[in-house]
Write a protein that holds these residues in place. Structure first.
Motif, PDB file in Angstrom:
ATOM      1  N   ILE A 148      -6.464   8.910  -5.720  1.00 54.17           N
ATOM      2  CA  ILE A 148      -5.694   7.724  -5.421  1.00 54.17           C
ATOM      3  C   ILE A 148      -5.029   7.627  -4.158  1.00 54.17           C
ATOM      4  O   ILE A 148      -4.715   6.904  -3.351  1.00 54.17           O
ATOM      5  CB  ILE A 148      -5.050   7.211  -6.725  1.00 54.17           C
ATOM      6  N   MET A 149      -4.249   8.907  -4.112  1.00 57.30           N
ATOM      7  CA  MET A 149      -3.603   9.229  -2.851  1.00 57.30           C
ATOM      8  C   MET A 149      -4.265   9.162  -1.685  1.00 57.30           C
ATOM      9  O   MET A 149      -3.515   8.455  -0.608  1.00 57.30           O
ATOM     10  CB  MET A 149      -2.952  10.488  -3.150  1.00 57.30           C
ATOM     11  N   SER A 155       0.708  -1.273  -0.179  1.00 52.32           N
ATOM     12  CA  SER A 155      -0.165  -0.084   0.131  1.00 52.32           C
ATOM     13  C   SER A 155       1.005   1.214  -0.169  1.00 52.32           C
ATOM     14  O   SER A 155       0.386   2.547  -0.645  1.00 52.32           O
ATOM     15  CB  SER A 155      -0.856  -0.027   1.194  1.00 52.32           C
ATOM     16  N   LEU A 156       1.947   1.156   0.671  1.00 53.88           N
ATOM     17  CA  LEU A 156       2.998   2.228   0.682  1.00 53.88           C
ATOM     18  C   LEU A 156       3.496   2.681  -0.863  1.00 53.88           C
ATOM     19  O   LEU A 156       3.806   3.678  -1.020  1.00 53.88           O
ATOM     20  CB  LEU A 156       4.175   1.749   1.612  1.00 53.88           C
ATOM     21  N   ALA A 157       3.774   1.555  -1.508  1.00 54.91           N
ATOM     22  CA  ALA A 157       4.111   1.957  -2.873  1.00 54.91           C
ATOM     23  C   ALA A 157       3.122   2.314  -3.718  1.00 54.91           C
ATOM     24  O   ALA A 157       3.551   3.246  -4.549  1.00 54.91           O
ATOM     25  CB  ALA A 157       4.712   0.273  -3.328  1.00 54.91           C
ATOM     26  N   THR A 158       1.976   1.840  -3.449  1.00 46.93           N
ATOM     27  CA  THR A 158       0.708   2.452  -4.354  1.00 46.93           C
ATOM     28  C   THR A 158       0.896   4.113  -3.930  1.00 46.93           C
ATOM     29  O   THR A 158       0.547   4.708  -4.868  1.00 46.93           O
ATOM     30  CB  THR A 158      -0.442   1.656  -3.864  1.00 46.93           C
ATOM     31  N   LEU A 159       0.740   4.275  -2.648  1.00 45.70           N
ATOM     32  CA  LEU A 159       0.744   5.680  -2.169  1.00 45.70           C
ATOM     33  C   LEU A 159       1.771   6.626  -2.884  1.00 45.70           C
ATOM     34  O   LEU A 159       1.583   7.567  -3.186  1.00 45.70           O
ATOM     35  CB  LEU A 159       0.677   5.851  -0.542  1.00 45.70           C
ATOM     36  N   LEU A 160       2.999   5.938  -2.967  1.00 44.19           N
ATOM     37  CA  LEU A 160       4.121   6.791  -3.227  1.00 44.19           C
ATOM     38  C   LEU A 160       4.212   7.025  -4.814  1.00 44.19           C
ATOM     39  O   LEU A 160       4.897   7.872  -5.465  1.00 44.19           O
ATOM     40  CB  LEU A 160       5.513   6.192  -2.628  1.00 44.19           C
ATOM     41  N   ALA A 174      -5.563   3.071   3.112  1.00 44.59           N
ATOM     42  CA  ALA A 174      -5.124   1.738   2.806  1.00 44.59           C
ATOM     43  C   ALA A 174      -3.627   1.546   3.888  1.00 44.59           C
ATOM     44  O   ALA A 174      -3.746   0.456   4.754  1.00 44.59           O
ATOM     45  CB  ALA A 174      -4.888   1.369   1.522  1.00 44.59           C
ATOM     46  N   THR A 175      -2.845   2.537   3.782  1.00 39.58           N
ATOM     47  CA  THR A 175      -1.715   2.493   4.626  1.00 39.58           C
ATOM     48  C   THR A 175      -1.878   2.512   6.068  1.00 39.58           C
ATOM     49  O   THR A 175      -1.504   1.708   6.766  1.00 39.58           O
ATOM     50  CB  THR A 175      -0.712   3.440   4.040  1.00 39.58           C
ATOM     51  N   PHE A 176      -3.010   3.246   6.465  1.00 41.91           N
ATOM     52  CA  PHE A 176      -3.283   3.305   7.763  1.00 41.91           C
ATOM     53  C   PHE A 176      -3.665   1.931   8.396  1.00 41.91           C
ATOM     54  O   PHE A 176      -3.217   1.470   9.311  1.00 41.91           O
ATOM     55  CB  PHE A 176      -4.259   4.315   8.008  1.00 41.91           C
ATOM     56  N   ALA A 197       1.338   7.198  -6.579  1.00 35.75           N
ATOM     57  CA  ALA A 197      -0.208   7.761  -6.952  1.00 35.75           C
ATOM     58  C   ALA A 197      -0.045   8.760  -7.568  1.00 35.75           C
ATOM     59  O   ALA A 197       0.824   9.733  -7.658  1.00 35.75           O
ATOM     60  CB  ALA A 197      -0.907   7.913  -5.669  1.00 35.75           C
ATOM     61  N   ILE A 231      -7.137   7.452  -1.048  1.00 30.25           N
ATOM     62  CA  ILE A 231      -7.498   6.051  -0.765  1.00 30.25           C
ATOM     63  C   ILE A 231      -6.307   5.202  -0.385  1.00 30.25           C
ATOM     64  O   ILE A 231      -6.420   4.459   0.641  1.00 30.25           O
ATOM     65  CB  ILE A 231      -7.979   5.471  -2.306  1.00 30.25           C
ATOM     66  N   ALA A 232      -4.984   5.544  -0.979  1.00 31.53           N
ATOM     67  CA  ALA A 232      -3.918   4.811  -0.671  1.00 31.53           C
ATOM     68  C   ALA A 232      -3.576   4.948   0.757  1.00 31.53           C
ATOM     69  O   ALA A 232      -2.949   4.149   1.383  1.00 31.53           O
ATOM     70  CB  ALA A 232      -2.745   5.023  -1.872  1.00 31.53           C
ATOM     71  N   ALA A 233      -3.609   6.452   1.315  1.00 33.37           N
ATOM     72  CA  ALA A 233      -3.276   6.723   2.505  1.00 33.37           C
ATOM     73  C   ALA A 233      -4.155   6.084   3.459  1.00 33.37           C
ATOM     74  O   ALA A 233      -3.721   5.422   4.463  1.00 33.37           O
ATOM     75  CB  ALA A 233      -3.230   8.285   2.746  1.00 33.37           C
TER      76      ALA A 233
END
Lengths: 294, 116
Positions: free
Chosen positions: B59-60, B47-52, B66-68, B54, B62-64
């Motif tokens: 998307i950013m 999820s971190l890779a998706t966030l970074l 998910a990371t939480f 994004a 949503i990914a944040a």
């Protein structure tokens, strides 16, 4: 160079640390201080990911890494605030509750990642496999999160479960599952008109998960949860395929293997196995020869 | 990613896990499960890779989220594992000789009802 490459280079060292921790843990003579190898490895990978994203693009103000650090810190802080039971008095129910929280968290993560994957890959119509993975990931995520929530509510006595389902109930469950599979296939094959089938599929997945979670015996909760951990492992494998990360492929396979071990060999826990399994948790002893009377 | 390479890696890791690395005595299988749950915390990396990486703001966010949740479940898994290992230490200190080989799943016997 993709970010999957950076994850892998740092991740291989992390995997090495984890393997050492694993062998140390299976040996009872080694000291349990090796347990700290796992968070250290995890932190190593996280730092590597964030640092690599810092040096990647030199835009003037990129606050994605800060958002990542914030989300990570918040998640860890919330998990630390979980009410701890008094030392040495962990019960079966506490363990089930903890794993339920893990299932909820991982399930929500998988659902969100599946959503992102779908929105990114449904545009490229040619990538059939990525769409299939996104849909399967969505299903596993919703299923695990709902099951975790149901188990959590059950252990907190907000809901009461039933015994094994009757034939009609089981038939209904399989019917719902069949509809879910058909809807998922429609979404994969026809991505242009996939929104309605996908939403319907997720609603039905919630219903199916709730039905199966309620029809699980109280003493079988931990096995059902172990199966879900295995499914989450499979989802991690698929994520590794999508993100081209060898680390995630290996980790996901290890998770699947561990879940299979636990389910097949009916493992138990040091936290609870030296005392009664159900202290004030189970009203009636299990009577397998019970015949219903009129 | 090449599906053949992915398949090889999955097969290798599965073999490693099933054959030796996660094998333990039956009463330590639970620890294997908790260990594997802690390993599943690597979901946070995905999820971190998706966030970074994004591209858009939605998307950013949503990914944040998910990371939480991923960080939360990873920490919970690690805490459970730590509790398990400390519990073994305490149990060994409390009763060094007895109960070493108790059957793992002790269910209540029907004739053990008290007061009846």
């Amino acid at each position: 160079m993709g970010i999957g490459f950076y994850i892998d280079t740092v991740g291989f060292y992390a995997l090495l640390i984890i393997l050492v921790a694993l062998t140390a843990l299976t040996d009872p003579k080694k000291r349990p201080s090796w347990i700290w190898a796992i968070p250290i490895a995890l932190a190593l990978v996280l730092i590597g990911t964030i640092v690599s994203s810092f040096r990647g693009e030199t835009s003037a103000f990129d606050w994605r890494p800060w958002l990542a650090i914030l989300a990570l810190g918040l998640g860890v802080a919330v998990a630390m605030r979980r009410p701890k039971s008094q030392k040495n008095t962990v019960h079966y129910i506490d363990l089930v509750r903890g794993i339920s929280i893990i299932l909820i968290g991982s399930g929500i993560t998988l659902t969100l990642l599946g959503t992102i994957g779908w929105t990114q890959y449904s545009l490229a119509v040619s990538s059939f496999d990525l769409r299939l993975i996104a849909v399967i990931g969505l299903f596993i995520g919703v299923w695990s999160a709902t099951t975790g929530l149901m188990f959590w509510l059950r252990t907190n006595e907000h809901l009461s479960g039933s015994d094994d389902p009757s034939f009609g109930q089981r038939l209904g469950q399989w019917l719902v599952l069949a509809i879910i599979v058909i809807l998922g296939l429609i979404a994969v094959v026809k991505p242009d008109s996939a929104t309605a089938p996908l939403i319907l599929m997720m609603v039905l997945a919630v219903e199916w998960a709730a039905l199966t979670a309620l029809a699980t015996r109280q003493e079988n909760l931990i096995w059902a949860q172990a199966k879900h951990i295995g499914f989450i492992g499979a989802a991690i494998v698929m994520l590794g395929y999508v993100q081209a990360s060898i680390l995630l492929l290996a980790i996901g396979s290890l998770v699947v293997a561990g879940a299979i071990h636990f389910v097949r060999r009916e493992g138990s826990f040091c936290q609870i196995n030296r005392r009664e399994f159900y202290e004030n948790e189970h009203k009636e002893p299990i009577d397998f020869n019970h015949q219903p009377r009129d | 990613m090449d599906p053949t390479i992915a398949g090889y890696i999955v097969l290798l890791a599965l073999t490693l896990g099933l054959s030796g690395a996660l094998r333990a005595e039956r009463e330590h299988c639970g620890r294997g499960l908790l260990l594997v749950i802690a390993l599943a915390g690597f979901l946070v990396v995905a999820s971190l890779a998706t966030l970074l990486t994004a591209g858009s703001g939605t998307i950013m966010i949503i990914a944040a989220i998910a990371t939480f949740f991923a960080a939360q479940s990873a920490t919970t898994g690690f805490l459970l594992l730590r509790q398990e290992i400390h519990a073994e230490q305490h149990a060994d200190q409390a009763m060094p000789e007895t109960n070493q080989n108790t059957p793992a799943r002790t269910t209540q016997q029907p004739n053990q009802k008290q007061g009846e």
